[in-house]
Write a protein that holds these residues in place. Structure first.
Motif, PDB file in Angstrom:
ATOM      1  N   ALA A 119       1.266  -1.639  -0.031  1.00 20.77           N
ATOM      2  CA  ALA A 119       0.455  -0.167   0.135  1.00 20.77           C
ATOM      3  C   ALA A 119       1.424   1.346  -0.177  1.00 20.77           C
ATOM      4  O   ALA A 119       1.878   1.700   0.939  1.00 20.77           O
ATOM      5  CB  ALA A 119      -0.923   0.202   1.339  1.00 20.77           C
ATOM      6  N   PHE A 120       0.826   2.053  -0.724  1.00 25.52           N
ATOM      7  CA  PHE A 120       1.222   3.472  -1.067  1.00 25.52           C
ATOM      8  C   PHE A 120       0.125   4.709  -0.618  1.00 25.52           C
ATOM      9  O   PHE A 120      -0.820   4.537  -1.378  1.00 25.52           O
ATOM     10  CB  PHE A 120       1.847   3.616  -2.034  1.00 25.52           C
ATOM     11  N   PRO A 121       0.673   6.015   0.947  1.00 33.29           N
ATOM     12  CA  PRO A 121      -0.032   6.275   1.373  1.00 33.29           C
ATOM     13  C   PRO A 121       0.261   7.441   0.337  1.00 33.29           C
ATOM     14  O   PRO A 121       1.116   7.827   0.104  1.00 33.29           O
ATOM     15  CB  PRO A 121      -0.478   6.233   2.716  1.00 33.29           C
ATOM     16  N   SER A 122      -1.144   8.325   1.179  1.00 30.68           N
ATOM     17  CA  SER A 122      -0.626   9.866   0.770  1.00 30.68           C
ATOM     18  C   SER A 122      -0.713  10.567   1.888  1.00 30.68           C
ATOM     19  O   SER A 122       0.829  10.116   2.352  1.00 30.68           O
ATOM     20  CB  SER A 122      -1.716  10.576   0.415  1.00 30.68           C
ATOM     21  N   TYR A 123      -1.128  11.464   3.168  1.00 33.46           N
ATOM     22  CA  TYR A 123      -1.091  12.037   4.592  1.00 33.46           C
ATOM     23  C   TYR A 123      -1.580  12.001   5.187  1.00 33.46           C
ATOM     24  O   TYR A 123      -1.658  12.446   5.891  1.00 33.46           O
ATOM     25  CB  TYR A 123      -0.257  13.260   4.185  1.00 33.46           C
ATOM     26  N   ARG A 124      -2.938  11.493   4.181  1.00 31.82           N
ATOM     27  CA  ARG A 124      -4.103  11.291   5.579  1.00 31.82           C
ATOM     28  C   ARG A 124      -5.019   9.435   5.304  1.00 31.82           C
ATOM     29  O   ARG A 124      -5.808   9.886   6.418  1.00 31.82           O
ATOM     30  CB  ARG A 124      -5.681  11.787   4.480  1.00 31.82           C
ATOM     31  N   GLU A 125      -4.310   8.797   5.500  1.00 30.90           N
ATOM     32  CA  GLU A 125      -4.901   7.236   5.082  1.00 30.90           C
ATOM     33  C   GLU A 125      -4.077   6.832   6.390  1.00 30.90           C
ATOM     34  O   GLU A 125      -3.502   5.646   6.692  1.00 30.90           O
ATOM     35  CB  GLU A 125      -3.672   6.197   3.934  1.00 30.90           C
ATOM     36  N   HIS A 126      -4.552   7.473   7.939  1.00 28.89           N
ATOM     37  CA  HIS A 126      -4.676   6.988   9.394  1.00 28.89           C
ATOM     38  C   HIS A 126      -5.297   5.002   9.684  1.00 28.89           C
ATOM     39  O   HIS A 126      -4.751   4.968   9.747  1.00 28.89           O
ATOM     40  CB  HIS A 126      -4.602   7.523   9.968  1.00 28.89           C
ATOM     41  N   GLY A 127      -6.470   5.473   8.666  1.00 26.92           N
ATOM     42  CA  GLY A 127      -7.069   4.396   8.574  1.00 26.92           C
ATOM     43  C   GLY A 127      -6.126   3.102   7.855  1.00 26.92           C
ATOM     44  O   GLY A 127      -6.988   1.829   8.972  1.00 26.92           O
ATOM     45  N   VAL A 128      -6.181   3.520   6.869  1.00 30.11           N
ATOM     46  CA  VAL A 128      -5.697   2.387   6.254  1.00 30.11           C
ATOM     47  C   VAL A 128      -4.066   1.393   6.565  1.00 30.11           C
ATOM     48  O   VAL A 128      -3.653   0.509   6.753  1.00 30.11           O
ATOM     49  CB  VAL A 128      -4.807   3.050   4.473  1.00 30.11           C
ATOM     50  N   ALA A 129      -3.285   3.247   7.191  1.00 32.33           N
ATOM     51  CA  ALA A 129      -2.122   2.354   8.243  1.00 32.33           C
ATOM     52  C   ALA A 129      -2.634   1.051   9.581  1.00 32.33           C
ATOM     53  O   ALA A 129      -2.065   0.445   9.790  1.00 32.33           O
ATOM     54  CB  ALA A 129      -1.411   3.283   9.304  1.00 32.33           C
ATOM     55  N   TRP A 130      -3.314   1.663   9.631  1.00 30.37           N
ATOM     56  CA  TRP A 130      -4.058   0.608  11.328  1.00 30.37           C
ATOM     57  C   TRP A 130      -4.835  -0.490  10.463  1.00 30.37           C
ATOM     58  O   TRP A 130      -4.053  -1.235  11.543  1.00 30.37           O
ATOM     59  CB  TRP A 130      -5.703   1.304  11.208  1.00 30.37           C
ATOM     60  N   CYS A 131      -5.061  -0.207   9.388  1.00 25.76           N
ATOM     61  CA  CYS A 131      -4.797  -2.020   9.087  1.00 25.76           C
ATOM     62  C   CYS A 131      -3.810  -2.979   8.292  1.00 25.76           C
ATOM     63  O   CYS A 131      -3.837  -3.993   8.821  1.00 25.76           O
ATOM     64  CB  CYS A 131      -6.387  -1.273   7.264  1.00 25.76           C
ATOM     65  N   ARG A 132      -2.816  -1.757   8.372  1.00 21.12           N
ATOM     66  CA  ARG A 132      -1.578  -2.349   8.070  1.00 21.12           C
ATOM     67  C   ARG A 132      -0.859  -2.707   9.425  1.00 21.12           C
ATOM     68  O   ARG A 132       0.579  -2.942   9.215  1.00 21.12           O
ATOM     69  CB  ARG A 132      -1.030  -1.720   6.990  1.00 21.12           C
ATOM     70  N   GLY A 133      -1.250  -1.976  10.394  1.00 22.29           N
ATOM     71  CA  GLY A 133      -1.436  -2.512  11.574  1.00 22.29           C
ATOM     72  C   GLY A 133       0.663  -1.615  12.266  1.00 22.29           C
ATOM     73  O   GLY A 133       0.908  -2.202  12.918  1.00 22.29           O
ATOM     74  N   VAL A 134       0.167  -0.411  11.531  1.00 18.65           N
ATOM     75  CA  VAL A 134       1.151   0.881  12.231  1.00 18.65           C
ATOM     76  C   VAL A 134      -0.408   1.862  13.030  1.00 18.65           C
ATOM     77  O   VAL A 134      -1.042   2.153  13.021  1.00 18.65           O
ATOM     78  CB  VAL A 134       0.668   1.768  10.886  1.00 18.65           C
ATOM     79  N   HIS A 135      -0.047   1.907  14.776  1.00 18.15           N
ATOM     80  CA  HIS A 135       0.243   2.437  15.182  1.00 18.15           C
ATOM     81  C   HIS A 135      -0.359   3.500  14.987  1.00 18.15           C
ATOM     82  O   HIS A 135       0.720   3.811  14.803  1.00 18.15           O
ATOM     83  CB  HIS A 135       0.204   1.601  16.769  1.00 18.15           C
ATOM     84  N   PRO A 136      -1.324   4.154  15.821  1.00 20.98           N
ATOM     85  CA  PRO A 136      -1.341   5.917  15.359  1.00 20.98           C
ATOM     86  C   PRO A 136      -0.569   6.682  16.229  1.00 20.98           C
ATOM     87  O   PRO A 136       0.109   7.358  15.388  1.00 20.98           O
ATOM     88  CB  PRO A 136      -2.591   5.867  16.463  1.00 20.98           C
ATOM     89  N   LYS A 137      -0.267   6.218  17.541  1.00 20.98           N
ATOM     90  CA  LYS A 137       1.402   6.308  17.980  1.00 20.98           C
ATOM     91  C   LYS A 137       2.557   6.221  16.852  1.00 20.98           C
ATOM     92  O   LYS A 137       3.623   6.873  17.576  1.00 20.98           O
ATOM     93  CB  LYS A 137       2.005   5.474  19.133  1.00 20.98           C
TER      94      LYS A 137
END
Length: 398
Positions: A119-137
């Motif tokens: 997955a390649f995000p822009s700068y708003r994909e906090h939800g996609v990050a969550w799905c990929r195991g990236v914590h908001p921290k």
């Protein structure tokens, strides 16, 4: 899940095909107005009132447990987003890019990805990050200015955020071409890539160059455009005279529009598109028709360019509320479940806040680290000059 009729790629012809008369400007404008609600081509499986509906080309079998998990994802991601927004307002973050209103688009697409996909995000994909195991921290450090992203993009299969508008599409096209050259497509076990961008990015040359490269090389790339109706202060009609998904036809691959506030439809369409790609059928463009409920970033004031009535109308299509209504109406969840999810979300926000305010401040000289793979005499001279400058202040600090 059934798939729509397979795309027929254009073939050379000895004579040009007959074309209909070009529409007038008035007809084009009328068409744009007719599609302000997504139009009849919009793929939807869950109405704003929380009722399941059928679609002739898309069907999704989902259990109550899976539906509750999607609801939980969206609630937690929204709560983290709201906490980060508050942290910026309180001076703890330099900037924040909210996703409020786009949770279904991001969770639906993110959960459609397999562990081997990229997955390649822009700068708003906090939800996609969550799905990929990236914590908001791991995200807030970037917006606090202490790191460039605290996750391993190879391990998480989630590229670092991209600030340059649309540039991630070229990066994704190159990566997807590599997947094809390496023989990682062609069957059920194939890989695919998904790249995320907004409606405003479709006016950038990088996006169109990525369309060309992905198309001519049949790259396994899903272009996921979150049309949130506003490119900062410019509405979609200032970006395109036609619905964005129709642009794909000009590059020779299929485009489809989905209700981006419907997590089930987004999940179903994203799964289909990724499956097309992993089987070697080339790229797909998804236009997720959604809405940005907050400002573009915390440095923007959306009240200066859009009407409150518009925002209120979109509130009725809230992606989380429609899932909650569906769960409640069908007896799939009760008050204890909803209260438990909210408590978990509040706990997540507290953890995020504590982590953010306690992030160590990096030393000023760190800006010179990791600039080049090998030491540079010029860079070292600049570092020494800067350290001498800082040493001139009391205590050696500025």
């Amino acid at each position: 899940m059934s798939s729509p009729e397979r795309w027929s790629r254009p073939q050379p012809s000895g004579a040009p095909a007959a074309t209909a008369a070009s529409p007038t400007a008035e007809q084009v404008i009328a068409g744009l107005r007719a599609t302000s609600e997504g139009g009849p081509e919009l793929v939807q499986l869950l109405t704003p009132e929380g009722e399941r509906v059928d679609h002739p080309d898309f069907h999704i079998d989902i259990t109550p447990d899976e539906l509750r998990d999607l609801y939980r994802d969206m609630v937690l991601v929204r709560r983290a987003d709201r906490e980060a927004n508050a942290l910026q307002r309180q001076g703890q973050l330099g900037l924040w890019v909210p996703l409020l209103g786009q949770e279904a688009a991001q969770i639906g697409a993110g959960r459609a990805l397999r562990p081997t996909d990229m997955a390649f995000p822009s700068y708003r994909e906090h939800g996609v990050a969550w799905c990929r195991g990236v914590h908001p921290k791991e995200i807030v450090g970037m917006f606090r200015g202490v790191d460039h992203g605290a996750w391993d993009p190879v391990d998480r299969r989630f590229h670092p955020y991209t600030i340059v508008i649309g540039n991630q599409c070229l990066n994704a096209a190159g990566y997807a071409m590599g997947q094809r050259f390496d023989g990682k497509v062609g069957d059920d076990n194939g890989e695919a890539t998904m790249v995320f961008f907004g409606d405003g990015a479709t006016s950038q040359g990088d996006v169109h160059e990525a369309f060309v490269w992905a198309s001519v090389y049949d790259a396994p790339l899903v272009f996921f455009c979150q049309n949130n109706q506003w490119a900062i202060s410019e509405p979609t009609e200032r970006q395109s005279r036609l619905p964005l998904y129709q642009r794909a036809r000009g590059y020779g691959f299929p485009g489809i529009r989905v209700d981006g506030n419907d997590v089930l439809a987004t999940l179903a369409v994203a799964r289909w598109a990724l499956d097309e790609c992993r089987h070697g059928n080339g790229p797909v463009l998804i236009e997720a028709f959604t809405y940005r409920m907050d400002s573009h970033t915390t440095s923007d004031d959306a009240t200066r360019y859009r009407l409150s009535q518009e925002v209120e109308e979109w509130k009725l299509k809230d992606p989380i509320e429609r899932v909650k209504a569906h769960l409640s109406r069908n007896g799939f969840a009760d008050h204890d479940f909803f209260d438990g999810v909210q408590a978990e979300a509040d706990e997540l926000a507290a953890v995020l806040r504590e982590h953010c305010v306690n992030l160590p401040e990096p030393p000023p000289g760190r800006m010179f680290d990791n600039v080049y793979a090998e030491p540079s005499a010029t860079l070292e001279a600049q570092r020494n000059e800067y350290e001498t400058y800082l040493a001139g202040f009391a205590g050696g600090e500025h």
